[in-house]
Design a protein around this motif. Structure first.
Motif, mmCIF file in Angstrom:
data_model
loop_
_atom_site.group_PDB
_atom_site.id
_atom_site.type_symbol
_atom_site.label_atom_id
_atom_site.label_comp_id
_atom_site.label_asym_id
_atom_site.label_seq_id
_atom_site.Cartn_x
_atom_site.Cartn_y
_atom_site.Cartn_z
ATOM 1 N N THR A 5 0.829 -1.282 0.035
ATOM 2 C CA THR A 5 0.057 0.000 -0.040
ATOM 3 C C THR A 5 0.787 1.398 0.171
ATOM 4 O O THR A 5 1.807 1.344 0.858
ATOM 5 C CB THR A 5 -0.990 -0.100 1.172
ATOM 6 O OG1 THR A 5 -1.930 -1.244 1.291
ATOM 7 C CG2 THR A 5 -2.063 1.301 1.252
ATOM 8 N N LEU A 6 0.599 2.196 -0.889
ATOM 9 C CA LEU A 6 1.415 3.470 -0.992
ATOM 10 C C LEU A 6 0.367 4.431 -0.318
ATOM 11 O O LEU A 6 -0.554 4.650 -0.784
ATOM 12 C CB LEU A 6 1.370 3.566 -2.502
ATOM 13 C CG LEU A 6 2.034 5.218 -2.527
ATOM 14 C CD1 LEU A 6 3.471 5.582 -2.035
ATOM 15 C CD2 LEU A 6 2.135 5.701 -4.148
ATOM 16 N N ILE A 7 1.153 5.132 0.839
ATOM 17 C CA ILE A 7 0.285 6.059 1.537
ATOM 18 C C ILE A 7 1.117 7.309 1.098
ATOM 19 O O ILE A 7 2.218 7.602 1.279
ATOM 20 C CB ILE A 7 0.385 5.900 2.945
ATOM 21 C CG1 ILE A 7 -0.101 4.506 3.448
ATOM 22 C CG2 ILE A 7 -0.145 7.136 3.783
ATOM 23 C CD1 ILE A 7 0.083 4.488 5.045
ATOM 24 N N THR A 56 -3.319 2.262 -3.371
ATOM 25 C CA THR A 56 -2.720 3.691 -2.974
ATOM 26 C C THR A 56 -3.970 4.458 -2.013
ATOM 27 O O THR A 56 -4.856 4.387 -2.441
ATOM 28 C CB THR A 56 -2.772 4.778 -4.146
ATOM 29 O OG1 THR A 56 -1.809 4.185 -5.196
ATOM 30 C CG2 THR A 56 -1.964 6.124 -3.878
ATOM 31 N N TYR A 57 -3.328 4.991 -1.153
ATOM 32 C CA TYR A 57 -3.956 5.794 0.017
ATOM 33 C C TYR A 57 -3.803 7.323 -0.065
ATOM 34 O O TYR A 57 -2.414 7.388 0.181
ATOM 35 C CB TYR A 57 -4.123 5.020 1.352
ATOM 36 C CG TYR A 57 -4.930 5.661 2.192
ATOM 37 C CD1 TYR A 57 -6.155 5.365 2.392
ATOM 38 C CD2 TYR A 57 -4.514 6.514 3.369
ATOM 39 C CE1 TYR A 57 -7.144 5.925 3.265
ATOM 40 C CE2 TYR A 57 -5.337 7.176 3.925
ATOM 41 C CZ TYR A 57 -6.654 6.913 4.193
ATOM 42 O OH TYR A 57 -7.556 7.651 4.729
ATOM 43 N N ASP A 58 -4.698 7.928 -0.364
ATOM 44 C CA ASP A 58 -4.446 9.583 -0.057
ATOM 45 C C ASP A 58 -4.392 9.925 1.158
ATOM 46 O O ASP A 58 -5.540 10.158 1.788
ATOM 47 C CB ASP A 58 -5.292 10.076 -1.059
ATOM 48 C CG ASP A 58 -5.026 11.653 -1.317
ATOM 49 O OD1 ASP A 58 -4.276 12.231 -0.563
ATOM 50 O OD2 ASP A 58 -5.837 12.337 -2.175
ATOM 51 N N ALA A 59 -3.370 10.517 1.845
ATOM 52 C CA ALA A 59 -3.332 11.228 3.186
ATOM 53 C C ALA A 59 -4.001 12.498 3.116
ATOM 54 O O ALA A 59 -4.082 13.006 4.156
ATOM 55 C CB ALA A 59 -2.183 11.129 3.557
ATOM 56 N N ALA A 60 -4.176 13.123 1.965
ATOM 57 C CA ALA A 60 -5.214 14.368 1.669
ATOM 58 C C ALA A 60 -4.256 15.520 2.473
ATOM 59 O O ALA A 60 -4.921 16.430 3.163
ATOM 60 C CB ALA A 60 -6.507 14.173 2.493
#
Length: 391
Positions: A5-7, A56-60
């Motif tokens: 997972t890409l944060i 992919t996870y977007d830390a916003a």
């Protein structure tokens, strides 16, 4: 192969690796990303250079820090001490003997009640960013109840501490020496298989230096490593004993001589400061600045317990340490993450580096400084533990 997972889109990332980012102790990176593979960190760096991943996870645009490492808590108990707290806030001084109230309630509780209470506070702490915690026995003060407390705790953490020497058991009020014999004999035999650490409250009203030495030495002989409640309420031998016995941590460290500070700076023992206790007892604050300037390693922890520090919030303790103990926001965050890991002699938690456990807290803020800047605000938005989003 474990999934990756890409944060990404992390506004600022505390890695606690001085080789990263700005080169300071926090290893602070901006516009950062982290790749998690299974339960561990596989890559850390600029978001623009991040490798591909399965997800992919977007830390916003939020800040990320390592999960907090709470290296001192007392979570296996029943009841509370509301009346004692109310009286203390009305002018009565804190005394160690109040522990007896919790001992009576804990002995009367069932295993299921104790475990439900423990998990309640663990979930509360997790929502506030704590991903690694230590907890102790100490509210049983007999062989049966101390060993069951450790069995319950060991189902939830590897960092379990035998604290049969919290105070002298009420059952042995007239014969403290016999209680020390129990703690170092039958009770230790029953408890050692369920614990990693042994602790003692070395303080007036609890155990003196000779008693503490006997208890910790007996624990070492059984394979338990020492930690110690030291110099909380008064000057005493606790810190010097901790360093002499290579204790992982001397906890509280409020009343220190120059020799105590020098010993901590020159030894391997971490000074664990517990500002929730001073807040809840209106006691003198530990002087973190003095310890840090001398070169001692400092950890911050909650001391969550029903008597003297009934908080599970590491962010609250960070704010107190910055406001009242002379720490900078950077120092306080380091002490609550990497410092706590040092107090548990761990290098796999408390940092965001390749090979470390993938424990992170995402803050609803652009910087870790907001933990002290906005005290009391629930800034922890999401928590990742062992590579999974859990809160």
């Amino acid at each position: 192969m474990p999934r990756t997972t890409l944060i990404t889109n992390i506004a600022s990332l505390v890695t606690n690796d001085p080789a990263q980012g700005d080169g300071g102790p926090l290893g602070l990176m901006t516009d950062a990303a982290v790749v998690v593979e299974g339960e561990t960190v596989a890559w850390v760096g600029p978001a623009a250079k991040a490798p591909s991943a399965d997800e992919t996870y977007d830390a916003a645009g939020r800040a990320a820090i390592p999960g907090f490492v709470d290296s001192h808590s007392h979570l296996v108990f029943a009841g509370d001490r509301t009346q004692e707290f109310n009286a203390r806030m009305s002018g009565r001084a804190y005394e160690a003997g109040g522990i007896r109230t919790t001992v009576a309630a804990t002995r009367a509780a069932t295993d299921a009640e104790l475990e439900a209470n423990l998990t309640h506070y663990l979930e509360e702490a997790l929502r506030q960013g704590t991903t690694t915690f230590e907890t102790k026995s100490g509210y049983g003060l007999n062989t049966q109840d101390e060993s069951r407390a450790l069995r319950i705790a060991a189902r939830h953490t590897d960092e379990v501490t035998f604290l049969g020497a919290h105070i002298v058991s009420p059952d042995y009020a007239e014969d403290p020496a016999a209680y020390v014999d129990l703690v170092t004999g039958e009770m230790l035999d029953a408890c050692a298989p369920h614990a990693r650490w042994i602790d003692v409250f070395c303080e007036k009203g609890a155990f003196d230096g000779d008693q503490a030495r006997a208890i910790l030495t007996a624990g070492k002989a059984k394979g338990l490593h020492p930690r110690i409640h030291a110099n909380q309420l008064s000057y005493g031998p606790g810190v010097q004993l901790a360093v002499e016995l290579d204790a992982a941590s001397a906890d509280h460290c409020t009343h220190l001589t120059d020799a105590d500070v020098d010993a901590l700076a020159q030894g391997n023992t971490v000074a664990t400061l517990l500002p929730g206790a001073e807040f809840s007892t209106r006691a003198e604050w530990p002087d973190a600045r003095r310890l840090l300037d001398a070169g001692a390693t400092v950890a911050l922890s909650t001391d969550c317990n029903p008597g003297s520090s009934f908080t599970s919030s590491v962010p609250f303790c960070i704010a107190l340490a910055v406001r009242d103990m002379g720490m900078t926001p950077d120092e306080a965050v380091w002490s609550a993450t990497a410092g706590g890991a040092a107090a548990l002699r761990r290098d796999d938690v408390g940092r965001v580096t390749v090979g470390a456990r993938a424990d992170l807290a995402l803050l609803n803020a652009p910087s870790h400084v907001h933990l002290a800047y906005r005290p009391g605000v629930p800034l922890v938005g999401e928590v990742w533990r062992r590579g999974a989003r859990v809160a």
